[in-house]
Motif scaffolding. Structure first.
Motif, PDB file in Angstrom:
ATOM      1  N   HIS A  41      12.871   9.672   7.573  1.00 16.59           N
ATOM      2  CA  HIS A  41      12.877  11.027   8.133  1.00 16.59           C
ATOM      3  C   HIS A  41      14.177  11.706   7.749  1.00 16.59           C
ATOM      4  CE1 HIS A  41      11.891  14.342  10.788  1.00 16.59           C
ATOM      5  NE2 HIS A  41      13.105  14.251  11.320  1.00 16.59           N
ATOM      6  N   ILE A  42      14.082  12.830   7.027  1.00 15.22           N
ATOM      7  CA  ILE A  42      15.255  13.558   6.551  1.00 15.22           C
ATOM      8  C   ILE A  42      15.260  14.933   7.202  1.00 15.22           C
ATOM      9  CG2 ILE A  42      16.499  14.398   4.529  1.00 15.22           C
ATOM     10  CD1 ILE A  42      14.868  12.420   2.856  1.00 15.22           C
ATOM     11  N   THR A  43      16.412  15.306   7.768  1.00 15.84           N
ATOM     12  CA  THR A  43      16.541  16.592   8.440  1.00 15.84           C
ATOM     13  C   THR A  43      17.800  17.302   7.958  1.00 15.84           C
ATOM     14  OG1 THR A  43      15.436  15.741  10.430  1.00 15.84           O
ATOM     15  CG2 THR A  43      16.722  17.754  10.668  1.00 15.84           C
ATOM     16  N   SER A  44      17.652  18.593   7.643  1.00 21.34           N
ATOM     17  CA  SER A  44      18.809  19.427   7.327  1.00 21.34           C
ATOM     18  C   SER A  44      18.737  20.667   8.198  1.00 21.34           C
ATOM     19  CB  SER A  44      18.808  19.807   5.837  1.00 21.34           C
ATOM     20  OG  SER A  44      17.840  20.811   5.595  1.00 21.34           O
ATOM     21  N   ASP A  45      19.695  21.580   8.008  1.00 20.64           N
ATOM     22  CA  ASP A  45      19.681  22.812   8.800  1.00 20.64           C
ATOM     23  C   ASP A  45      18.460  23.673   8.496  1.00 20.64           C
ATOM     24  OD1 ASP A  45      22.067  22.072   9.929  1.00 20.64           O
ATOM     25  OD2 ASP A  45      23.300  23.214   8.525  1.00 20.64           O
ATOM     26  N   ALA A  46      17.928  23.549   7.268  1.00 23.24           N
ATOM     27  CA  ALA A  46      16.850  24.447   6.842  1.00 23.24           C
ATOM     28  C   ALA A  46      15.484  23.777   6.761  1.00 23.24           C
ATOM     29  CB  ALA A  46      17.194  25.066   5.485  1.00 23.24           C
ATOM     30  N   TRP A  47      15.423  22.446   6.599  1.00 25.23           N
ATOM     31  CA  TRP A  47      14.139  21.801   6.368  1.00 25.23           C
ATOM     32  C   TRP A  47      14.149  20.371   6.897  1.00 25.23           C
ATOM     33  CZ3 TRP A  47      14.463  17.439   3.325  1.00 25.23           C
ATOM     34  CH2 TRP A  47      15.595  17.323   2.507  1.00 25.23           C
ATOM     35  N   ASN A  48      12.958  19.804   7.026  1.00 27.09           N
ATOM     36  CA  ASN A  48      12.848  18.396   7.383  1.00 27.09           C
ATOM     37  C   ASN A  48      11.676  17.769   6.646  1.00 27.09           C
ATOM     38  OD1 ASN A  48      10.371  18.202   9.337  1.00 27.09           O
ATOM     39  ND2 ASN A  48      11.543  19.980  10.050  1.00 27.09           N
ATOM     40  N   MET A  49      11.729  16.454   6.483  1.00 28.94           N
ATOM     41  CA  MET A  49      10.750  15.756   5.668  1.00 28.94           C
ATOM     42  C   MET A  49      10.466  14.385   6.271  1.00 28.94           C
ATOM     43  SD  MET A  49      10.986  15.376   1.539  1.00 28.94           S
ATOM     44  CE  MET A  49       9.509  15.135   0.538  1.00 28.94           C
ATOM     45  N   ASP A  50       9.169  14.027   6.374  1.00 29.88           N
ATOM     46  CA  ASP A  50       8.746  12.707   6.846  1.00 29.88           C
ATOM     47  C   ASP A  50       8.069  11.966   5.703  1.00 29.88           C
ATOM     48  OD1 ASP A  50       9.395  12.533   9.715  1.00 29.88           O
ATOM     49  OD2 ASP A  50       8.132  14.312   9.858  1.00 29.88           O
ATOM     50  N   ILE A  51       8.557  10.739   5.410  1.00 25.41           N
ATOM     51  CA  ILE A  51       8.051   9.964   4.281  1.00 25.41           C
ATOM     52  C   ILE A  51       7.719   8.539   4.735  1.00 25.41           C
ATOM     53  CG2 ILE A  51       8.475   9.239   1.906  1.00 25.41           C
ATOM     54  CD1 ILE A  51      10.752  11.276   1.803  1.00 25.41           C
ATOM     55  N   PRO A  52       6.455   8.241   5.045  1.00 24.35           N
ATOM     56  CA  PRO A  52       6.055   6.840   5.239  1.00 24.35           C
ATOM     57  C   PRO A  52       6.207   6.121   3.896  1.00 24.35           C
ATOM     58  CG  PRO A  52       4.409   8.363   6.090  1.00 24.35           C
ATOM     59  CD  PRO A  52       5.339   9.164   5.246  1.00 24.35           C
ATOM     60  N   LEU A  53       6.854   4.939   3.878  1.00 23.83           N
ATOM     61  CA  LEU A  53       7.304   4.377   2.610  1.00 23.83           C
ATOM     62  C   LEU A  53       6.988   2.890   2.480  1.00 23.83           C
ATOM     63  CD1 LEU A  53       8.870   5.474   0.139  1.00 23.83           C
ATOM     64  CD2 LEU A  53      10.971   4.651   1.226  1.00 23.83           C
ATOM     65  N   ARG A  54       6.644   2.509   1.245  1.00 26.52           N
ATOM     66  CA  ARG A  54       6.481   1.106   0.869  1.00 26.52           C
ATOM     67  C   ARG A  54       7.203   0.912  -0.460  1.00 26.52           C
ATOM     68  NH1 ARG A  54       2.905  -1.863  -2.401  1.00 26.52           N
ATOM     69  NH2 ARG A  54       2.531  -3.995  -1.673  1.00 26.52           N
ATOM     70  N   VAL A  55       8.162  -0.023  -0.507  1.00 23.72           N
ATOM     71  CA  VAL A  55       9.004  -0.208  -1.688  1.00 23.72           C
ATOM     72  C   VAL A  55       9.006  -1.675  -2.110  1.00 23.72           C
ATOM     73  CG1 VAL A  55      11.332   0.001  -2.646  1.00 23.72           C
ATOM     74  CG2 VAL A  55      10.499   1.702  -1.017  1.00 23.72           C
ATOM     75  N   THR A  56       8.901  -1.909  -3.411  1.00 22.72           N
ATOM     76  CA  THR A  56       9.013  -3.256  -3.974  1.00 22.72           C
ATOM     77  C   THR A  56      10.044  -3.240  -5.101  1.00 22.72           C
ATOM     78  OG1 THR A  56       6.696  -3.741  -3.486  1.00 22.72           O
ATOM     79  CG2 THR A  56       7.793  -5.162  -5.082  1.00 22.72           C
ATOM     80  N   TRP A  57      10.994  -4.186  -5.038  1.00 22.55           N
ATOM     81  CA  TRP A  57      12.036  -4.312  -6.059  1.00 22.55           C
ATOM     82  C   TRP A  57      12.081  -5.760  -6.549  1.00 22.55           C
ATOM     83  CZ3 TRP A  57      15.887  -3.177  -9.367  1.00 22.55           C
ATOM     84  CH2 TRP A  57      16.909  -4.103  -9.543  1.00 22.55           C
ATOM     85  N   GLN A  58      12.105  -5.933  -7.877  1.00 27.37           N
ATOM     86  CA  GLN A  58      12.263  -7.268  -8.447  1.00 27.37           C
ATOM     87  C   GLN A  58      13.307  -7.239  -9.557  1.00 27.37           C
ATOM     88  OE1 GLN A  58       8.276  -8.079 -10.052  1.00 27.37           O
ATOM     89  NE2 GLN A  58       9.091  -7.802 -12.131  1.00 27.37           N
ATOM     90  N   LYS A  59      14.142  -8.273  -9.578  1.00 31.02           N
ATOM     91  CA  LYS A  59      15.176  -8.354 -10.614  1.00 31.02           C
ATOM     92  C   LYS A  59      14.723  -9.206 -11.787  1.00 31.02           C
ATOM     93  CE  LYS A  59      19.206 -10.152  -9.454  1.00 31.02           C
ATOM     94  NZ  LYS A  59      20.566 -10.240  -8.903  1.00 31.02           N
ATOM     95  N   THR A  60      13.812 -10.154 -11.531  1.00 30.44           N
ATOM     96  CA  THR A  60      13.309 -11.031 -12.588  1.00 30.44           C
ATOM     97  C   THR A  60      11.787 -11.117 -12.480  1.00 30.44           C
ATOM     98  OG1 THR A  60      13.552 -12.980 -11.139  1.00 30.44           O
ATOM     99  CG2 THR A  60      15.413 -12.428 -12.594  1.00 30.44           C
ATOM    100  N   PRO A  61      11.049 -11.437 -13.558  1.00 27.48           N
ATOM    101  CA  PRO A  61      11.579 -11.669 -14.910  1.00 27.48           C
ATOM    102  C   PRO A  61      11.992 -10.367 -15.617  1.00 27.48           C
ATOM    103  CG  PRO A  61       9.200 -11.765 -14.937  1.00 27.48           C
ATOM    104  CD  PRO A  61       9.581 -11.650 -13.491  1.00 27.48           C
ATOM    105  N   ILE A  62      11.352  -9.241 -15.264  1.00 21.39           N
ATOM    106  CA  ILE A  62      11.725  -7.938 -15.808  1.00 21.39           C
ATOM    107  C   ILE A  62      12.077  -7.034 -14.631  1.00 21.39           C
ATOM    108  CG2 ILE A  62      10.955  -5.919 -17.106  1.00 21.39           C
ATOM    109  CD1 ILE A  62       9.006  -7.707 -18.602  1.00 21.39           C
ATOM    110  N   PRO A  63      13.268  -6.458 -14.600  1.00 19.14           N
ATOM    111  CA  PRO A  63      13.641  -5.570 -13.500  1.00 19.14           C
ATOM    112  C   PRO A  63      12.651  -4.418 -13.351  1.00 19.14           C
ATOM    113  CG  PRO A  63      15.563  -6.133 -14.808  1.00 19.14           C
ATOM    114  CD  PRO A  63      14.371  -6.648 -15.558  1.00 19.14           C
ATOM    115  N   LYS A  64      12.159  -4.256 -12.113  1.00 15.56           N
ATOM    116  CA  LYS A  64      11.133  -3.258 -11.876  1.00 15.56           C
ATOM    117  C   LYS A  64      11.235  -2.744 -10.448  1.00 15.56           C
ATOM    118  CE  LYS A  64       6.143  -2.547 -12.495  1.00 15.56           C
ATOM    119  NZ  LYS A  64       4.864  -3.179 -12.900  1.00 15.56           N
TER     120      LYS A  64
END
Length: 340
Positions: A41-64
């Motif tokens: 959830h991001i909020t500023s003086d002028a706007w706000n944003m809601d982002i339901p999120l799913r993230v996957t990070w791998q370093k090997t075998p190929i960084p992705k």
């Protein structure tokens, strides 16, 4: 946090860099990360944003890196934009010292705001180097009536040099189209943007009804270019532009659309009751009060009066139309709205 710090930059420098080699990635003490059912959830003086999120990070075998967000909501000044799904997939190309990625946005909708917007989808590519991110993309409606192609160059350590370019964009307007080409917008704040707005095949009838409060009707279409400046605050200033009729036609204007009471005004009223024009142009500008100033330049005749003799008329129309025009133009003119 030393490993992460080294992976994103030099511990002895304020410069930020992205890891683009195996050696740089090895300094990051995290091999694989998977985040499920999270939210941002991001909020500023002028706007706000809601982002339901799913993230996957791998370093090997190929960084992705992959990211997925569903039901994203962005709100600003009464405008609400929703995206059904946002997808990002990026892979390290170590030989070229860069990350290559693809992104998609599905089901972009606007439930609120001054201008109705059809459902739209977006897609494009992303290239991230050590200190620079490049973005290319296209957003369009299913029928292709609304579409925009854009690019963005972002310098991590010199954001004042970053640039958004609206390569081209088109949208329907008054039975014709509005389009722009190569609009360059510095991403740093307090910069005005210069735009040449191209009008093609716009209905003269629709324009005259708009300009006269529905007290005039006409046939034909106009095309031309209107230069304008969009201020950092979103204000619009029109500069000298011209729209010209594509072929002869007719214009019928109610007498009360032309104020005044003298012999010359009477002649103009009589002629405009049924003017068969051979040439018609609309000159557009902003006056000192930043009100839209329009001059209708006409050549032709009224077969019903003055024995049908040819006439030339300059009819000056002034009105506070900037609000209406701004609502019509801003969806493609404001790069922040387009990016969000």
């Amino acid at each position: 946090m030393t490993g992460i710090e080294n992976g994103l930059g030099n511990a002895n420098s304020s410069a930020v860099t992205l890891p683009v080699t195996s050696e740089q990635l090895s300094a990051i003490p995290v091999g694989n990360i998977q985040v499920e059912d999270s939210g941002l959830h991001i909020t500023s003086d002028a706007w706000n944003m809601d982002i339901p999120l799913r993230v996957t990070w791998q370093k090997t075998p190929i960084p992705k890196l992959t990211a997925e967000a569903k039901a994203v909501t962005f709100k600003m000044h009464g405008l609400e934009i929703n995206a059904g799904e946002v997808l990002l997939d990026a892979t390290l190309r170590e030989a070229d010292k860069k990350w290559d990625g693809q992104w998609q946005i599905k089901g972009i909708t606007s439930k609120e705001g001054p201008v109705p917007m059809p459902d739209m989808d977006g897609k494009g590519s992303l290239v991230a180097k050590a200190d620079h991110i490049s973005l290319l993309g296209e957003v369009k409606s299913a029928d292709n009536n609304y579409k925009a192609n854009f690019s963005m160059e972002y310098a991590l350590n010199a954001p004042e040099k970053s640039l958004f370019t609206l390569v081209d964009a088109v949208m329907p307007w008054q039975s014709g189209t509005l389009s722009v080409h190569e609009v360059k917008v510095p991403l740093s704040s307090n910069h005005a943007t210069e735009v040449n707005l191209k009008v093609q095949h716009a209905s003269i009838d629709a324009l005259m009804q708009m300009l006269t409060g529905k007290r005039a009707t006409a046939t034909g279409a106009v095309s031309g270019t209107v230069p304008l400046t969009i201020g950092a605050d979103g204000s619009i200033t029109f500069h000298k532009g011209s729209l010209k009729a594509e072929e002869p036609g007719t214009i019928i204007m109610a007498a009360d659309a032309i104020p005044g009471d003298n012999e010359q005004i009477t002649v103009v009223r009589e002629v405009l009751k049924n003017l068969h024009y051979t040439n018609l142009s609309i000159a557009v500008n902003s006056d000192k009060g930043n009100k839209l100033s329009v001059t209708l330049i006409l050549e032709g005749n009224n077969p019903d009066v003055y024995e049908g003799r040819p006439v030339k008329l300059n009819v000056h129309l002034t009105g506070d139309m900037l609000g209406l025009m701004q609502q019509s133009v801003m969806p493609f003119m404001n790069p922040q709205q387009l990016l969000k």
